[in-house]
Design a protein around this motif. Structure first.
Motif, PDB file in Angstrom:
ATOM      1  N   LEU A  32      -3.886  69.442 -42.446  1.00 31.15           N
ATOM      2  CA  LEU A  32      -2.596  68.753 -42.363  1.00 31.15           C
ATOM      3  C   LEU A  32      -1.442  69.751 -42.387  1.00 31.15           C
ATOM      4  CD1 LEU A  32      -3.406  65.717 -44.668  1.00 31.15           C
ATOM      5  CD2 LEU A  32      -3.209  65.725 -42.172  1.00 31.15           C
ATOM      6  N   ARG A  33      -1.535  70.758 -43.230  1.00 28.49           N
ATOM      7  CA  ARG A  33      -0.465  71.761 -43.289  1.00 28.49           C
ATOM      8  C   ARG A  33      -0.415  72.609 -42.023  1.00 28.49           C
ATOM      9  NH1 ARG A  33      -1.533  75.248 -47.289  1.00 28.49           N
ATOM     10  NH2 ARG A  33      -3.568  74.421 -47.819  1.00 28.49           N
ATOM     11  N   GLN A  34      -1.565  72.897 -41.431  1.00 28.89           N
ATOM     12  CA  GLN A  34      -1.571  73.607 -40.144  1.00 28.89           C
ATOM     13  C   GLN A  34      -0.930  72.757 -39.057  1.00 28.89           C
ATOM     14  OE1 GLN A  34      -5.487  74.912 -38.956  1.00 28.89           O
ATOM     15  NE2 GLN A  34      -5.587  76.522 -40.508  1.00 28.89           N
ATOM     16  N   ALA A  35      -1.259  71.478 -39.020  1.00 31.13           N
ATOM     17  CA  ALA A  35      -0.673  70.590 -38.002  1.00 31.13           C
ATOM     18  C   ALA A  35       0.842  70.536 -38.150  1.00 31.13           C
ATOM     19  CB  ALA A  35      -1.277  69.193 -38.104  1.00 31.13           C
ATOM     20  N   ALA A  36       1.322  70.410 -39.383  1.00 26.42           N
ATOM     21  CA  ALA A  36       2.769  70.369 -39.622  1.00 26.42           C
ATOM     22  C   ALA A  36       3.425  71.688 -39.238  1.00 26.42           C
ATOM     23  CB  ALA A  36       3.052  70.028 -41.084  1.00 26.42           C
ATOM     24  N   ALA A  37       2.761  72.791 -39.511  1.00 28.02           N
ATOM     25  CA  ALA A  37       3.315  74.103 -39.138  1.00 28.02           C
ATOM     26  C   ALA A  37       3.400  74.235 -37.611  1.00 28.02           C
ATOM     27  CB  ALA A  37       2.468  75.222 -39.736  1.00 28.02           C
ATOM     28  N   LEU A  38       2.422  73.698 -36.903  1.00 25.85           N
ATOM     29  CA  LEU A  38       2.474  73.726 -35.437  1.00 25.85           C
ATOM     30  C   LEU A  38       3.637  72.876 -34.919  1.00 25.85           C
ATOM     31  CD1 LEU A  38      -1.352  73.488 -34.798  1.00 25.85           C
ATOM     32  CD2 LEU A  38       0.112  75.403 -34.115  1.00 25.85           C
ATOM     33  N   ALA A  39       3.850  71.719 -35.519  1.00 27.44           N
ATOM     34  CA  ALA A  39       4.987  70.872 -35.129  1.00 27.44           C
ATOM     35  C   ALA A  39       6.298  71.586 -35.437  1.00 27.44           C
ATOM     36  CB  ALA A  39       4.922  69.533 -35.858  1.00 27.44           C
ATOM     37  N   GLU A  40       6.355  72.234 -36.570  1.00 27.54           N
ATOM     38  CA  GLU A  40       7.553  72.981 -36.962  1.00 27.54           C
ATOM     39  C   GLU A  40       7.805  74.129 -35.982  1.00 27.54           C
ATOM     40  OE1 GLU A  40       8.834  73.737 -41.386  1.00 27.54           O
ATOM     41  OE2 GLU A  40       7.452  75.318 -40.744  1.00 27.54           O
ATOM     42  N   ALA A  41       6.760  74.846 -35.600  1.00 22.92           N
ATOM     43  CA  ALA A  41       6.893  75.954 -34.648  1.00 22.92           C
ATOM     44  C   ALA A  41       7.367  75.457 -33.283  1.00 22.92           C
ATOM     45  CB  ALA A  41       5.563  76.698 -34.510  1.00 22.92           C
ATOM     46  N   ALA A  42       7.027  74.220 -32.946  1.00 17.80           N
ATOM     47  CA  ALA A  42       7.474  73.626 -31.686  1.00 17.80           C
ATOM     48  C   ALA A  42       8.894  73.074 -31.792  1.00 17.80           C
ATOM     49  CB  ALA A  42       6.516  72.513 -31.272  1.00 17.80           C
ATOM     50  N   GLU A  43       9.499  73.237 -32.961  1.00 19.35           N
ATOM     51  CA  GLU A  43      10.858  72.736 -33.224  1.00 19.35           C
ATOM     52  C   GLU A  43      10.957  71.249 -32.898  1.00 19.35           C
ATOM     53  OE1 GLU A  43      13.662  75.346 -31.282  1.00 19.35           O
ATOM     54  OE2 GLU A  43      12.950  77.082 -32.420  1.00 19.35           O
ATOM     55  N   ALA A  44       9.946  70.511 -33.363  1.00 21.42           N
ATOM     56  CA  ALA A  44       9.826  69.094 -33.029  1.00 21.42           C
ATOM     57  C   ALA A  44      10.785  68.197 -33.815  1.00 21.42           C
ATOM     58  CB  ALA A  44       8.391  68.643 -33.255  1.00 21.42           C
ATOM     59  N   GLY A  45      11.307  68.638 -34.934  1.00 20.61           N
ATOM     60  CA  GLY A  45      12.191  67.815 -35.748  1.00 20.61           C
ATOM     61  C   GLY A  45      11.478  67.276 -36.973  1.00 20.61           C
ATOM     62  N   ASP A  46      12.243  66.703 -37.887  1.00 22.71           N
ATOM     63  CA  ASP A  46      11.695  66.272 -39.168  1.00 22.71           C
ATOM     64  C   ASP A  46      10.616  65.197 -39.039  1.00 22.71           C
ATOM     65  OD1 ASP A  46      13.273  68.060 -40.583  1.00 22.71           O
ATOM     66  OD2 ASP A  46      14.667  66.539 -41.327  1.00 22.71           O
ATOM     67  N   ALA A  47      10.856  64.158 -38.268  1.00 23.28           N
ATOM     68  CA  ALA A  47       9.885  63.060 -38.188  1.00 23.28           C
ATOM     69  C   ALA A  47       8.544  63.528 -37.607  1.00 23.28           C
ATOM     70  CB  ALA A  47      10.448  61.879 -37.409  1.00 23.28           C
ATOM     71  N   PRO A  48       8.520  64.278 -36.502  1.00 27.56           N
ATOM     72  CA  PRO A  48       7.225  64.756 -36.010  1.00 27.56           C
ATOM     73  C   PRO A  48       6.531  65.725 -36.969  1.00 27.56           C
ATOM     74  CG  PRO A  48       8.829  64.784 -34.244  1.00 27.56           C
ATOM     75  CD  PRO A  48       9.590  64.513 -35.513  1.00 27.56           C
ATOM     76  N   VAL A  49       7.299  66.564 -37.670  1.00 26.31           N
ATOM     77  CA  VAL A  49       6.690  67.466 -38.654  1.00 26.31           C
ATOM     78  C   VAL A  49       6.051  66.643 -39.764  1.00 26.31           C
ATOM     79  CG1 VAL A  49       7.160  69.235 -40.408  1.00 26.31           C
ATOM     80  CG2 VAL A  49       8.138  69.453 -38.104  1.00 26.31           C
ATOM     81  N   ARG A 183      14.523  64.821 -46.782  1.00 16.40           N
ATOM     82  CA  ARG A 183      15.528  64.381 -45.798  1.00 16.40           C
ATOM     83  C   ARG A 183      15.146  63.029 -45.202  1.00 16.40           C
ATOM     84  NH1 ARG A 183      15.512  69.980 -44.617  1.00 16.40           N
ATOM     85  NH2 ARG A 183      14.119  69.749 -42.819  1.00 16.40           N
ATOM     86  N   LEU A 184      13.883  62.853 -44.890  1.00 19.98           N
ATOM     87  CA  LEU A 184      13.443  61.581 -44.317  1.00 19.98           C
ATOM     88  C   LEU A 184      13.535  60.439 -45.321  1.00 19.98           C
ATOM     89  CD1 LEU A 184      10.434  62.927 -42.279  1.00 19.98           C
ATOM     90  CD2 LEU A 184      12.496  61.891 -41.335  1.00 19.98           C
ATOM     91  N   LEU A 185      13.209  60.714 -46.563  1.00 23.15           N
ATOM     92  CA  LEU A 185      13.330  59.687 -47.606  1.00 23.15           C
ATOM     93  C   LEU A 185      14.788  59.283 -47.804  1.00 23.15           C
ATOM     94  CD1 LEU A 185      10.759  61.047 -50.181  1.00 23.15           C
ATOM     95  CD2 LEU A 185      10.534  58.943 -48.837  1.00 23.15           C
ATOM     96  N   SER A 186      15.680  60.268 -47.778  1.00 23.34           N
ATOM     97  CA  SER A 186      17.117  59.969 -47.921  1.00 23.34           C
ATOM     98  C   SER A 186      17.611  59.121 -46.764  1.00 23.34           C
ATOM     99  CB  SER A 186      17.920  61.263 -47.984  1.00 23.34           C
ATOM    100  OG  SER A 186      17.604  61.974 -49.163  1.00 23.34           O
ATOM    101  N   ALA A 187      17.129  59.418 -45.564  1.00 23.40           N
ATOM    102  CA  ALA A 187      17.553  58.658 -44.383  1.00 23.40           C
ATOM    103  C   ALA A 187      16.991  57.234 -44.414  1.00 23.40           C
ATOM    104  CB  ALA A 187      17.087  59.359 -43.112  1.00 23.40           C
ATOM    105  N   SER A 188      15.822  57.032 -45.063  1.00 20.82           N
ATOM    106  CA  SER A 188      15.204  55.706 -45.138  1.00 20.82           C
ATOM    107  C   SER A 188      15.773  54.854 -46.259  1.00 20.82           C
ATOM    108  CB  SER A 188      13.687  55.837 -45.344  1.00 20.82           C
ATOM    109  OG  SER A 188      13.096  56.449 -44.234  1.00 20.82           O
ATOM    110  N   ALA A 189      16.427  55.500 -47.220  1.00 21.84           N
ATOM    111  CA  ALA A 189      16.909  54.767 -48.415  1.00 21.84           C
ATOM    112  C   ALA A 189      18.078  53.867 -48.088  1.00 21.84           C
ATOM    113  CB  ALA A 189      17.280  55.751 -49.498  1.00 21.84           C
TER     114      ALA A 189
END
Length: 189
Positions: A32-49, A183-189
């Motif tokens: 899961l952490r590798q997948a998130a790091a790949l999304a982060e490296a792709a500059e996908a944004g908070d929700a995809p990460v 950040r996502l939790l704050s946006a959902s609150a």
């Protein structure tokens, strides 16, 4: 309730997530952490990460929800972990995270239908679970899938998922992703 989410997920990563990843050469947490790091490296944004970080949480929550586990999946029963994980995450996060999580298994089925070479690149464990999860989509199912909101995001997630099984790849610790979740939790609150 939102304050409790991050410690709860951290505990899942440290507990059930520290177990082997269902026939893959990494733990669930590393995957899961590798997948998130790949999304982060792709500059996908908070929700995809976040979706990449949490896409297999459905394998981990069986002790909290009574749902089937990843072990059940490997024993031959589809645990529908995308759906159970997305429903559980929906208590805290919006559809930009939960829908790709819900659709990531279907993304594997979709990619097998529309990209003939995709199936050959799947790990043996992923090929096994593909059959339990319905096999490649039909042409009609693929067209229906393409029209779903977040289908493209789920396909991107699926590609990170497939690459995130490398025992030689470093992955940031869970704490690295906590600001994204906050950040996502704050946006959902």
């Amino acid at each position: 309730m939102t304050r409790d989410f991050i410690p709860l997920v951290a505990d899942l990563f440290a507990g059930e997530g520290a177990q082997d990843y269902l026939g893959e050469p990494v733990t669930v947490s590393v995957h899961l952490r590798q997948a998130a790091a790949l999304a982060e490296a792709a500059e996908a944004g908070d929700a995809p990460v976040a979706a990449a970080l949490l896409h297999d949480v459905g394998h981990l929550i069986h002790g909290l929800t009574g749902d089937l586990s990843g072990r059940d999946l490997m024993a031959g029963t589809d645990n529908r972990h995308g759906y159970t994980g997305a429903a559980w995450l929906g208590r805290w996060l919006g559809p930009a995270v939960t829908e790709p999580v819900r659709l990531h298994v279907e993304a594997k089925r979709y990619l097998c239908a529309v990209e003939p070479a995709y199936h050959a690149g799947l790990s043996d464990a992923s090929k096994y679970t593909l059959e339990l999860q319905g096999g490649p989509m039909t042409t009609g199912q693929a067209r229906t899938y393409e029209a779903l909101p977040y289908a493209a995001d789920a396909v991107a997630l699926r590609r990170w998922d497939d690459l995130a099984k490398d025992p030689s790849r470093e992955a940031p610790e869970f704490d690295h992703f906590v600001p994204v979740l906050r950040r996502l939790l704050s946006a959902s609150a």
